[in-house]
Design a protein around this motif. Structure first.
Motif, PDB file in Angstrom:
ATOM      1  N   LEU A  52      58.214  73.389  38.663  1.00 31.37           N
ATOM      2  CA  LEU A  52      57.718  74.254  39.755  1.00 31.37           C
ATOM      3  C   LEU A  52      57.865  73.514  41.132  1.00 31.37           C
ATOM      4  O   LEU A  52      57.807  72.299  41.367  1.00 31.37           O
ATOM      5  CB  LEU A  52      55.988  74.195  39.844  1.00 31.37           C
ATOM      6  CG  LEU A  52      55.207  74.977  40.830  1.00 31.37           C
ATOM      7  CD1 LEU A  52      55.578  76.465  40.839  1.00 31.37           C
ATOM      8  CD2 LEU A  52      53.809  74.630  40.808  1.00 31.37           C
ATOM      9  N   ASP A  53      58.678  74.518  41.857  1.00 28.74           N
ATOM     10  CA  ASP A  53      59.177  73.907  43.128  1.00 28.74           C
ATOM     11  C   ASP A  53      58.159  74.147  44.173  1.00 28.74           C
ATOM     12  O   ASP A  53      57.722  75.226  44.644  1.00 28.74           O
ATOM     13  CB  ASP A  53      60.612  74.170  43.492  1.00 28.74           C
ATOM     14  CG  ASP A  53      61.023  73.778  44.869  1.00 28.74           C
ATOM     15  OD1 ASP A  53      60.300  73.073  45.505  1.00 28.74           O
ATOM     16  OD2 ASP A  53      62.242  74.035  45.207  1.00 28.74           O
ATOM     17  N   LEU A  54      57.442  73.377  44.824  1.00 27.07           N
ATOM     18  CA  LEU A  54      56.508  73.601  45.623  1.00 27.07           C
ATOM     19  C   LEU A  54      57.159  74.258  47.119  1.00 27.07           C
ATOM     20  O   LEU A  54      56.174  74.599  47.918  1.00 27.07           O
ATOM     21  CB  LEU A  54      55.577  72.210  46.220  1.00 27.07           C
ATOM     22  CG  LEU A  54      54.815  71.644  45.053  1.00 27.07           C
ATOM     23  CD1 LEU A  54      54.049  70.485  45.579  1.00 27.07           C
ATOM     24  CD2 LEU A  54      53.902  72.728  44.650  1.00 27.07           C
ATOM     25  N   LEU A  55      58.298  74.212  47.575  1.00 30.43           N
ATOM     26  CA  LEU A  55      58.809  74.766  48.602  1.00 30.43           C
ATOM     27  C   LEU A  55      59.050  76.405  48.191  1.00 30.43           C
ATOM     28  O   LEU A  55      59.123  77.008  49.406  1.00 30.43           O
ATOM     29  CB  LEU A  55      60.036  74.111  48.859  1.00 30.43           C
ATOM     30  CG  LEU A  55      60.107  72.666  49.238  1.00 30.43           C
ATOM     31  CD1 LEU A  55      61.643  72.101  49.546  1.00 30.43           C
ATOM     32  CD2 LEU A  55      58.964  72.291  50.248  1.00 30.43           C
ATOM     33  N   ASP A  56      58.819  76.794  47.016  1.00 33.89           N
ATOM     34  CA  ASP A  56      58.883  78.015  46.647  1.00 33.89           C
ATOM     35  C   ASP A  56      57.266  78.556  46.582  1.00 33.89           C
ATOM     36  O   ASP A  56      56.736  78.302  45.535  1.00 33.89           O
ATOM     37  CB  ASP A  56      59.538  78.302  45.373  1.00 33.89           C
ATOM     38  CG  ASP A  56      59.577  79.648  45.173  1.00 33.89           C
ATOM     39  OD1 ASP A  56      58.819  80.590  45.473  1.00 33.89           O
ATOM     40  OD2 ASP A  56      60.556  79.872  43.736  1.00 33.89           O
ATOM     41  N   HIS A  57      56.799  79.129  47.796  1.00 30.30           N
ATOM     42  CA  HIS A  57      55.560  79.281  47.731  1.00 30.30           C
ATOM     43  C   HIS A  57      55.235  80.573  47.021  1.00 30.30           C
ATOM     44  O   HIS A  57      53.924  80.523  46.344  1.00 30.30           O
ATOM     45  CB  HIS A  57      55.156  79.752  49.406  1.00 30.30           C
ATOM     46  CG  HIS A  57      55.538  78.636  50.386  1.00 30.30           C
ATOM     47  ND1 HIS A  57      55.139  78.613  51.554  1.00 30.30           N
ATOM     48  CD2 HIS A  57      55.652  77.254  50.058  1.00 30.30           C
ATOM     49  CE1 HIS A  57      55.374  77.653  52.100  1.00 30.30           C
ATOM     50  NE2 HIS A  57      55.669  76.572  51.310  1.00 30.30           N
ATOM     51  N   ASP A  58      56.035  81.767  46.698  1.00 25.22           N
ATOM     52  CA  ASP A  58      55.680  82.455  45.824  1.00 25.22           C
ATOM     53  C   ASP A  58      55.487  82.031  44.398  1.00 25.22           C
ATOM     54  O   ASP A  58      54.501  82.410  43.500  1.00 25.22           O
ATOM     55  CB  ASP A  58      56.700  83.678  45.725  1.00 25.22           C
ATOM     56  CG  ASP A  58      56.672  84.580  47.003  1.00 25.22           C
ATOM     57  OD1 ASP A  58      55.568  84.546  48.066  1.00 25.22           O
ATOM     58  OD2 ASP A  58      57.745  85.296  47.437  1.00 25.22           O
ATOM     59  N   ALA A  59      56.333  81.168  43.869  1.00 20.36           N
ATOM     60  CA  ALA A  59      56.198  80.372  42.775  1.00 20.36           C
ATOM     61  C   ALA A  59      54.784  79.652  42.610  1.00 20.36           C
ATOM     62  O   ALA A  59      54.276  79.765  41.455  1.00 20.36           O
ATOM     63  CB  ALA A  59      57.188  79.750  42.435  1.00 20.36           C
ATOM     64  N   PHE A  63      52.164  80.645  39.869  1.00 22.73           N
ATOM     65  CA  PHE A  63      51.693  79.732  38.905  1.00 22.73           C
ATOM     66  C   PHE A  63      50.030  79.660  38.931  1.00 22.73           C
ATOM     67  O   PHE A  63      49.377  79.530  37.836  1.00 22.73           O
ATOM     68  CB  PHE A  63      52.240  78.507  39.083  1.00 22.73           C
ATOM     69  CG  PHE A  63      51.818  77.116  38.428  1.00 22.73           C
ATOM     70  CD1 PHE A  63      52.052  76.913  37.022  1.00 22.73           C
ATOM     71  CD2 PHE A  63      50.846  76.162  38.906  1.00 22.73           C
ATOM     72  CE1 PHE A  63      51.302  76.064  36.169  1.00 22.73           C
ATOM     73  CE2 PHE A  63      50.469  75.407  38.410  1.00 22.73           C
ATOM     74  CZ  PHE A  63      50.585  75.085  37.100  1.00 22.73           C
ATOM     75  N   LEU A  64      49.412  79.456  40.061  1.00 18.58           N
ATOM     76  CA  LEU A  64      48.076  79.132  40.273  1.00 18.58           C
ATOM     77  C   LEU A  64      47.299  80.489  39.813  1.00 18.58           C
ATOM     78  O   LEU A  64      46.323  80.430  39.000  1.00 18.58           O
ATOM     79  CB  LEU A  64      47.761  78.660  41.565  1.00 18.58           C
ATOM     80  CG  LEU A  64      48.228  77.420  42.008  1.00 18.58           C
ATOM     81  CD1 LEU A  64      47.870  77.165  43.264  1.00 18.58           C
ATOM     82  CD2 LEU A  64      47.529  76.139  40.779  1.00 18.58           C
ATOM     83  N   ALA A  98      53.129  73.025  51.651  1.00 16.31           N
ATOM     84  CA  ALA A  98      52.617  73.413  50.249  1.00 16.31           C
ATOM     85  C   ALA A  98      51.263  73.027  49.985  1.00 16.31           C
ATOM     86  O   ALA A  98      50.875  73.834  49.297  1.00 16.31           O
ATOM     87  CB  ALA A  98      53.675  72.505  49.425  1.00 16.31           C
ATOM     88  N   LEU A  99      51.097  72.120  50.691  1.00 18.48           N
ATOM     89  CA  LEU A  99      49.433  71.704  50.310  1.00 18.48           C
ATOM     90  C   LEU A  99      48.565  72.946  50.811  1.00 18.48           C
ATOM     91  O   LEU A  99      47.541  73.323  50.581  1.00 18.48           O
ATOM     92  CB  LEU A  99      49.004  70.316  50.911  1.00 18.48           C
ATOM     93  CG  LEU A  99      47.663  69.981  50.668  1.00 18.48           C
ATOM     94  CD1 LEU A  99      47.513  69.935  48.980  1.00 18.48           C
ATOM     95  CD2 LEU A  99      47.482  68.616  51.058  1.00 18.48           C
ATOM     96  N   SER A 100      48.951  73.436  52.174  1.00 20.06           N
ATOM     97  CA  SER A 100      48.007  74.567  52.641  1.00 20.06           C
ATOM     98  C   SER A 100      48.266  76.046  51.690  1.00 20.06           C
ATOM     99  O   SER A 100      47.163  76.568  51.637  1.00 20.06           O
ATOM    100  CB  SER A 100      48.707  74.907  53.856  1.00 20.06           C
ATOM    101  OG  SER A 100      48.585  74.088  54.977  1.00 20.06           O
ATOM    102  N   GLU A 105      45.190  79.307  48.017  1.00 16.93           N
ATOM    103  CA  GLU A 105      45.143  79.967  46.634  1.00 16.93           C
ATOM    104  C   GLU A 105      44.025  79.436  45.888  1.00 16.93           C
ATOM    105  O   GLU A 105      43.235  80.237  45.288  1.00 16.93           O
ATOM    106  CB  GLU A 105      46.566  79.517  45.976  1.00 16.93           C
ATOM    107  CG  GLU A 105      47.011  80.574  44.945  1.00 16.93           C
ATOM    108  CD  GLU A 105      46.892  82.284  45.453  1.00 16.93           C
ATOM    109  OE1 GLU A 105      47.577  82.119  46.585  1.00 16.93           O
ATOM    110  OE2 GLU A 105      46.548  83.083  44.749  1.00 16.93           O
ATOM    111  N   ALA A 106      43.697  78.045  46.106  1.00 14.95           N
ATOM    112  CA  ALA A 106      42.468  77.544  45.100  1.00 14.95           C
ATOM    113  C   ALA A 106      41.473  78.092  45.673  1.00 14.95           C
ATOM    114  O   ALA A 106      40.180  78.460  45.026  1.00 14.95           O
ATOM    115  CB  ALA A 106      42.543  76.250  45.424  1.00 14.95           C
TER     116      ALA A 106
END
Ligand SMILES: NC(=O)c1ccc[n+]([C@@H]2O[C@H](COP(=O)([O-])OP(=O)(O)OC[C@H]3O[C@@H](n4cnc5c(N)ncnc54)[C@H](OP(=O)(O)O)[C@@H]3O)[C@@H](O)[C@H]2O)c1
Length: 312
Positions: A52-59, A63-64, A98-100, A105-106
């Motif tokens: 998982l690449d955190l720079l890929d927001h859609d991914a 995933f989540l 990425a944390l945002s 999503e969380a």
């Protein structure tokens, strides 16, 4: 909970120095069968982890949503101060943006986020620091981590930040930790043909053993699993103040090498670093969470597992 009733944890950054220790602790701890831990990694993804690449927001969102975890531990970051200083946009993309995305999503999924931060959010001029003390970072790394903390807690005040100081633990190469990275120079200095090794004696650090932090994180997850969410800012730290000169002496003792070390009394780093950011761990201690392995025991055990310490 997953369909089989287990508490599901997404461990993001499971391939890093801290992430590996957390993965090992969650897999071996009592009650591990009650947990479902899904690990992610990027360049070091293996058969046991999701790439998982955190720079890929859609991914990240995909995933989540698919996993629908109960908790998300974020141990992925750009944590090298010099890299962040030279590329603040990268630091921001990983440590804030990425944390945002994970945070929003969380919130939608009702998942609890535990995100790892650093003592470098402080300027190091008036230790010890409580969780409520005002951050004043000296460098781009610290600034990105403060901004990440704020973005997470603004998105969901029931989420949690865990600030940590200098880490060391089981490593795959010397440079993975600023503690073990001293080893080749220490060993080299012991050769009579070589000059002494200069070691920083200006800044005070509190080296903290990643397996101990993993116990702390497991304790925090257990609270959440029981419905007793810990939210806001928490901190955990080793309790032995040491300069890198002291750390180098400890490593030399553990290796039984007659190192020639010279104390460097002024900072030489290109990136500004704080002098002493001792973190007050009282909030977690009051909850009965925590473990501290003495430095000499932890470093001795670690170096014994890596017998090849010939200078590089
Ligand atoms: N190390 C310390 O002394 C220290 C001190 C205080 C606080 N911290 C904090 O503790 C946390 C863990 O640090 P660490 O030392 O374990 O870091 P690390 O060893 O550098 O590991 C970084 C992790 O982030 C992952 N990662 C990097 N870029 C990514 C991307 N674009 N997408 C997805 N994953 C990515 C890496 O995955 P791959 O390797 O698979 O690419 C790896 O799992 C960080 O928040 C750090 O700020 C560390």
């Amino acid at each position: 909970m997953s369909a089989d009733g287990r508490f599901t944890v997404a461990l993001i950054g499971a391939s890093g120095l801290l992430g590996r220790a957390v993965a090992a602790e969650l897999a071996s701890a009592p009650g591990a069968r009650d947990w479902r831990v899904v690990r992610t990694a990027r360049s070091r993804a293996d058969a046991a982890s999701v790439k998982l690449d955190l720079l890929d927001h859609d991914a990240v969102r995909g995933f989540l949503r698919e996993l629908a975890p109960d908790a998300i531990v974020v141990a992925a970051a750009e944590r090298r101060p010099d890299v962040c200083e030279n590329d603040p946009a990268l630091a921001r993309a990983l440590n804030v943006d990425a944390l945002s995305v994970i945070a929003s999503e969380a919130r939608a999924l009702g998942a609890w986020v535990l995100s790892i931060s650093t003592d470098y959010v402080f300027d190091g001029t008036s230790p010890p620091y409580s969780p409520g003390d005002a951050p004043a970072p000296l460098n781009a790394y610290g600034k990105s981590k403060v901004d990440g903390e704020r973005a997470l807690l603004a998105s969901d005040p029931s989420s949690c930040v865990l600030r940590l100081p200098l880490l060391y633990g089981p490593f795959s190469e010397w440079n993975e930790s600023a503690v073990t990275s001293l080893t080749p120079a220490i060993v080299k200095s012991a050769d009579p043909a070589n000059p002494p090794a200069s070691m920083d004696a200006w800044a005070t650090r509190y080296p903290t053993f990643t397996p101990d932090v993993a116990v702390v994180i497991r304790g925090m997850l257990e609270h959440r699993a029981k419905g007793a969410t810990i939210s806001g800012i928490t901190q955990w730290s080793g309790d032995e103040p040491m300069t890198k000169f002291d750390i180098a002496q400890g490593i030399a003792r553990a290796l039984k090498v007659d190192a020639k070390l010279v104390a460097q009394l002024t900072p030489t780093d290109a990136t500004p670093r704080p002098r002493d950011c001792h973190l007050d761990s009282g909030r977690l201690e009051a909850l009965g969470i925590g473990r501290r392995t003495p430095f000499d025991i932890a470093i001795g055990g670690l170096l014994a597992k890596y017998p090849d310490v010939s200078p590089q």
